[in-house]
Design an enzyme around this catalytic site. Structure first.
Site, mmCIF file in Angstrom:
data_model
loop_
_atom_site.group_PDB
_atom_site.id
_atom_site.type_symbol
_atom_site.label_atom_id
_atom_site.label_comp_id
_atom_site.label_asym_id
_atom_site.label_seq_id
_atom_site.Cartn_x
_atom_site.Cartn_y
_atom_site.Cartn_z
ATOM 1 N N HIS A 154 0.110 -16.116 83.134
ATOM 2 C CA HIS A 154 -1.038 -15.273 82.805
ATOM 3 C C HIS A 154 -0.846 -14.652 81.415
ATOM 4 O O HIS A 154 -0.160 -13.632 81.283
ATOM 5 C CB HIS A 154 -1.176 -14.144 83.826
ATOM 6 C CG HIS A 154 -1.616 -14.595 85.175
ATOM 7 N ND1 HIS A 154 -2.934 -14.703 85.531
ATOM 8 C CD2 HIS A 154 -0.898 -14.965 86.267
ATOM 9 C CE1 HIS A 154 -3.028 -15.117 86.777
ATOM 10 N NE2 HIS A 154 -1.802 -15.284 87.249
ATOM 11 N N CYS A 164 -3.557 -20.199 85.085
ATOM 12 C CA CYS A 164 -3.069 -20.121 86.463
ATOM 13 C C CYS A 164 -3.784 -21.123 87.359
ATOM 14 O O CYS A 164 -3.600 -22.322 87.210
ATOM 15 C CB CYS A 164 -3.177 -18.690 86.994
ATOM 16 S SG CYS A 164 -2.236 -18.430 88.530
ATOM 17 N N GLU A 188 -2.939 -12.916 79.783
ATOM 18 C CA GLU A 188 -3.597 -11.599 79.775
ATOM 19 C C GLU A 188 -2.736 -10.522 80.425
ATOM 20 O O GLU A 188 -3.026 -9.332 80.286
ATOM 21 C CB GLU A 188 -4.957 -11.699 80.476
ATOM 22 C CG GLU A 188 -4.941 -11.721 81.981
ATOM 23 C CD GLU A 188 -4.504 -13.041 82.606
ATOM 24 O OE1 GLU A 188 -4.449 -13.105 83.848
ATOM 25 O OE2 GLU A 188 -4.215 -14.004 81.857
#
Length: 209
Positions: free
Chosen positions: A189, A79, A191
């Site tokens: 992202h 990001c 995650e």
């Protein structure tokens, strides 16, 4: 050990949790010795380019990232981390960035429309596809139907086509994955992107450039 760069940016804890979920030892740190001795480095973050660069310089982390690159250590940008590996960002009235990948970060125009004519909101927030352009070990196993989570008002554009590993469409086409040598960076992202995102992180952990 994996060093997750701490430069006063948001979203570091979620990256740490994802890495630990995969069974890997990691630490969120700005300690230069720990970063130097880490096996690999993750450079995530949510925030603004201007304040991010100020913090990196304040803690000497800009030099640490350049040194990690020179040492051939695997580096993953996420990001905001992906945006400030470029040369320049339009954010904060123009910000000189790290220059690890030649390119720039531009603001999404406010008049974008979808293919069916619907006005697109900025920031680009939510799930979207990623079109892989070049094979890469970290992107192994990604399929066209996989979606990843994005939250951003600015988008990266690599200068060299060879550094664009994947693209995404949102009113325009931008570089959603960039990389060269021992560096790879995702605008989305991983995650927060479920199983495909965890698979990408697992690939990064195993990657030997």
């Amino acid at each position: 050990m994996i060093a997750i760069i701490d430069y006063d940016a948001g979203n570091l804890t979620s990256v740490e949790r994802a890495v630990r979920f995969l069974g890997e030892d990691c630490t969120v740190t700005r300690d230069l010795d720990l970063i130097s001795n880490a096996e690999r480095v993750i450079f995530p973050g949510v925030g603004a380019a201007g304040s991010a660069m100020e913090s990196l310089k304040k803690y000497g982390l800009d030099k640490a990232l350049h040194e990690a690159m020179k040492a051939g250590k695997p580096v993953l940008g996420i990001c905001l981390g992906t945006q400030i590996i470029t040369s320049f960002s339009e954010e904060n009235q123009g910000t000189q960035c790290l220059g690890l990948v030649e390119g720039e970060v531009l603001c999404f125009p406010d008049d974008m429309k979808s293919p069916d004519g619907e006005k697109l909101k900025v920031p680009h927030m939510g799930w979207n596809n990623v079109k892989v352009l070049k094979d890469h070990p970290v992107l192994a196993g990604l399929k066209p139907e996989h979606q990843f989570y994005f939250v951003h008002s600015y988008y990266p554009m690599a200068k060299e086509a060879g550094n664009v590993l994947a693209q995404t469409e949102y009113g325009l086409t931008f570089s959603s994955v960039m990389g060269r040598d021992n560096l790879i960076a995702t605008q989305f992202h991983p995650e927060k992107s479920g199983k495909p995102g965890l698979a990408l992180l697992k690939n990064f952990i195993a990657w030997k450039p």
